[in-house]
Design a protein around this motif. Structure first.
Motif, mmCIF file in Angstrom:
data_model
loop_
_atom_site.group_PDB
_atom_site.id
_atom_site.type_symbol
_atom_site.label_atom_id
_atom_site.label_comp_id
_atom_site.label_asym_id
_atom_site.label_seq_id
_atom_site.Cartn_x
_atom_site.Cartn_y
_atom_site.Cartn_z
ATOM 1 N N ASN A 1 0.818 -1.219 0.000
ATOM 2 C CA ASN A 1 0.000 0.000 0.000
ATOM 3 C C ASN A 1 0.850 1.266 0.000
ATOM 4 O O ASN A 1 0.440 2.289 -0.561
ATOM 5 C CB ASN A 1 -0.938 0.008 1.207
ATOM 6 N N ASN A 2 2.020 1.213 0.628
ATOM 7 C CA ASN A 2 2.913 2.380 0.625
ATOM 8 C C ASN A 2 3.375 2.710 -0.788
ATOM 9 O O ASN A 2 3.479 3.883 -1.164
ATOM 10 C CB ASN A 2 4.129 2.119 1.520
ATOM 11 N N LYS B 1 -1.677 11.397 -5.182
ATOM 12 C CA LYS B 1 -2.210 12.688 -5.641
ATOM 13 C C LYS B 1 -3.617 12.563 -6.212
ATOM 14 O O LYS B 1 -4.320 13.574 -6.379
ATOM 15 C CB LYS B 1 -1.278 13.282 -6.696
ATOM 16 N N TYR B 2 -4.042 11.310 -6.523
ATOM 17 C CA TYR B 2 -5.414 11.081 -7.003
ATOM 18 C C TYR B 2 -6.331 10.589 -5.875
ATOM 19 O O TYR B 2 -7.458 10.186 -6.144
ATOM 20 C CB TYR B 2 -5.415 10.057 -8.133
ATOM 21 N N GLY B 3 -5.836 10.614 -4.642
ATOM 22 C CA GLY B 3 -6.629 10.151 -3.508
ATOM 23 C C GLY B 3 -6.672 8.651 -3.359
ATOM 24 O O GLY B 3 -7.529 8.118 -2.656
ATOM 25 N N ILE B 4 -5.738 7.948 -4.003
ATOM 26 C CA ILE B 4 -5.679 6.481 -3.932
ATOM 27 C C ILE B 4 -4.457 6.113 -3.089
ATOM 28 O O ILE B 4 -3.321 6.355 -3.503
ATOM 29 C CB ILE B 4 -5.568 5.867 -5.347
ATOM 30 N N ILE B 5 -4.708 5.537 -1.917
ATOM 31 C CA ILE B 5 -3.591 5.261 -1.000
ATOM 32 C C ILE B 5 -3.460 3.771 -0.676
ATOM 33 O O ILE B 5 -2.553 3.390 0.059
ATOM 34 C CB ILE B 5 -3.741 6.064 0.299
ATOM 35 N N CYS B 6 -4.362 2.935 -1.190
ATOM 36 C CA CYS B 6 -4.267 1.501 -0.909
ATOM 37 C C CYS B 6 -4.975 0.727 -2.027
ATOM 38 O O CYS B 6 -5.592 1.315 -2.920
ATOM 39 C CB CYS B 6 -4.870 1.158 0.453
ATOM 40 N N LEU B 7 -4.879 -0.591 -1.952
ATOM 41 C CA LEU B 7 -5.495 -1.443 -2.971
ATOM 42 C C LEU B 7 -7.011 -1.285 -3.007
ATOM 43 O O LEU B 7 -7.618 -1.284 -4.080
ATOM 44 C CB LEU B 7 -5.122 -2.916 -2.710
ATOM 45 N N GLU B 8 -7.630 -1.154 -1.845
ATOM 46 C CA GLU B 8 -9.081 -1.006 -1.799
ATOM 47 C C GLU B 8 -9.530 0.274 -2.492
ATOM 48 O O GLU B 8 -10.562 0.295 -3.172
ATOM 49 C CB GLU B 8 -9.570 -1.029 -0.340
ATOM 50 N N ASP B 9 -8.753 1.353 -2.324
ATOM 51 C CA ASP B 9 -9.068 2.602 -3.025
ATOM 52 C C ASP B 9 -8.947 2.423 -4.533
ATOM 53 O O ASP B 9 -9.760 2.948 -5.301
ATOM 54 C CB ASP B 9 -8.121 3.714 -2.571
ATOM 55 N N LEU B 10 -7.920 1.684 -4.960
ATOM 56 C CA LEU B 10 -7.723 1.430 -6.391
ATOM 57 C C LEU B 10 -8.878 0.615 -6.958
ATOM 58 O O LEU B 10 -9.406 0.925 -8.046
ATOM 59 C CB LEU B 10 -6.393 0.700 -6.598
ATOM 60 N N GLY C 1 -10.538 9.769 -11.086
ATOM 61 C CA GLY C 1 -9.174 9.305 -11.332
ATOM 62 C C GLY C 1 -9.113 7.972 -12.057
ATOM 63 O O GLY C 1 -8.090 7.277 -11.976
ATOM 64 N N PHE C 2 -10.201 7.608 -12.757
ATOM 65 C CA PHE C 2 -10.236 6.291 -13.417
ATOM 66 C C PHE C 2 -9.138 6.154 -14.464
ATOM 67 O O PHE C 2 -8.467 5.124 -14.552
ATOM 68 C CB PHE C 2 -11.595 6.060 -14.077
ATOM 69 N N ARG C 3 -8.958 7.189 -15.269
ATOM 70 C CA ARG C 3 -7.975 7.097 -16.346
ATOM 71 C C ARG C 3 -6.568 6.881 -15.796
ATOM 72 O O ARG C 3 -5.823 6.029 -16.285
ATOM 73 C CB ARG C 3 -8.021 8.370 -17.189
ATOM 74 N N ALA C 4 -6.214 7.649 -14.764
ATOM 75 C CA ALA C 4 -4.882 7.491 -14.159
ATOM 76 C C ALA C 4 -4.750 6.118 -13.511
ATOM 77 O O ALA C 4 -3.698 5.465 -13.631
ATOM 78 C CB ALA C 4 -4.649 8.590 -13.131
#
Length: 249
Positions: A173-174, A182-191, A201-204
């Motif tokens: 996750n780190n 910067k897209y507010g995604i900090i872990c696998l669950e966020d992704l 932030g889908f495209r990124a």
């Protein structure tokens, strides 16, 4: 005095002439071998040698290319396919057919979808442009609407990204926070949530993920017809794409 006498008694051993000639010949052989090996390595690095292609292969490729061009031209005169319901924003596409000899338009769309290898899959955001692209590659790609379980299993099991030239599995996750924070995604669950919900932030997030390399059944090498029967026909599969994901994940 004793030291000078000992030095005078030492005799320098001379190497026989035949042995010198033998060494010189051996060094010349080794130098020639090294030069030939270098030339061979340069030939290999330039590219693979051209393979002989039969006339039947050219005819088959030409026929497939003409068929693709005709199909695409006819589809342009038809009304565009209606967009799916608003709740179906996310699609998953898997290439299940070979694309040797296809039309350049088909090849370009396949590359845009990042499905360069057979049995590779990628997420696609549903809109008018992507629907038109799916129509172009319809004979070679199976696609549909994945559920949350399929998205989660794909990313947890086969999610990878590229750092330099290395494929790195998404297990830390780190690491995800460092590259996608910067897209507010900090872990696998966020992704997983960002992909499934098709957020801002889908495209990124989708570009961060490499195309998924799905596994192939064991009998694929010996029983290709059986594999194709198991996978079914290409084209729109609606929620049936989840069965393909379960089978190949």
């Amino acid at each position: 005095m004793a030291e000078t006498e000992a030095e005078s008694k030492k005799v320098i051993k001379l190497v026989p002439e035949y042995l010198l000639k033998k060494r010189k010949a051996y060094q010349a052989i080794k130098a020639t071998q090294a030069k030939l090996a270098l030339l061979e390595k340069r030939k290999v690095s330039k590219g693979k040698p051209l393979k002989f292609k039969r006339l039947e292969d050219f005819l088959k490729a030409s026929h497939r290319r003409h068929r693709d061009d005709t199909r695409i031209e006819r589809s342009q005169h038809r009304p565009p396919a209606p967009l799916p319901p608003a709740k179906s924003k996310l699609a998953f596409a898997v290439r299940i057919r070979e694309i040797k000899g296809v039309s350049p338009k088909v090849m370009k769309v396949v590359q845009m979808l990042r499905l360069r290898k057979i049995f590779s899959g990628a997420f696609v955001k549903i809109n008018k442009t992507s629907m038109a692209m799916m129509k172009i590659v319809e004979p070679y790609v199976a696609w549909g609407f994945p559920n949350l379980k399929s998205v989660r299993e794909l990313i947890l099991k086969r999610g990878q990204t590229r750092i330099g030239r290395r494929r790195v599995p998404l297990t830390d996750n780190n690491f995800i926070e460092q590259h996608m924070g910067k897209y507010g995604i900090i872990c696998l669950e966020d992704l997983i949530h960002e992909i499934y919900a098709v957020g801002k932030g889908f495209r990124a997030a989708n570009n961060f993920l490499l195309p998924f390399r799905l596994s192939v059944a064991r009998h694929a090498a010996k029983d290709k017809a059986g594999l194709m029967k198991d996978l079914g026909n290409p084209g729109f599969r609606n929620t049936g794409i989840n069965a393909i994901i379960r089978q190949q994940n």
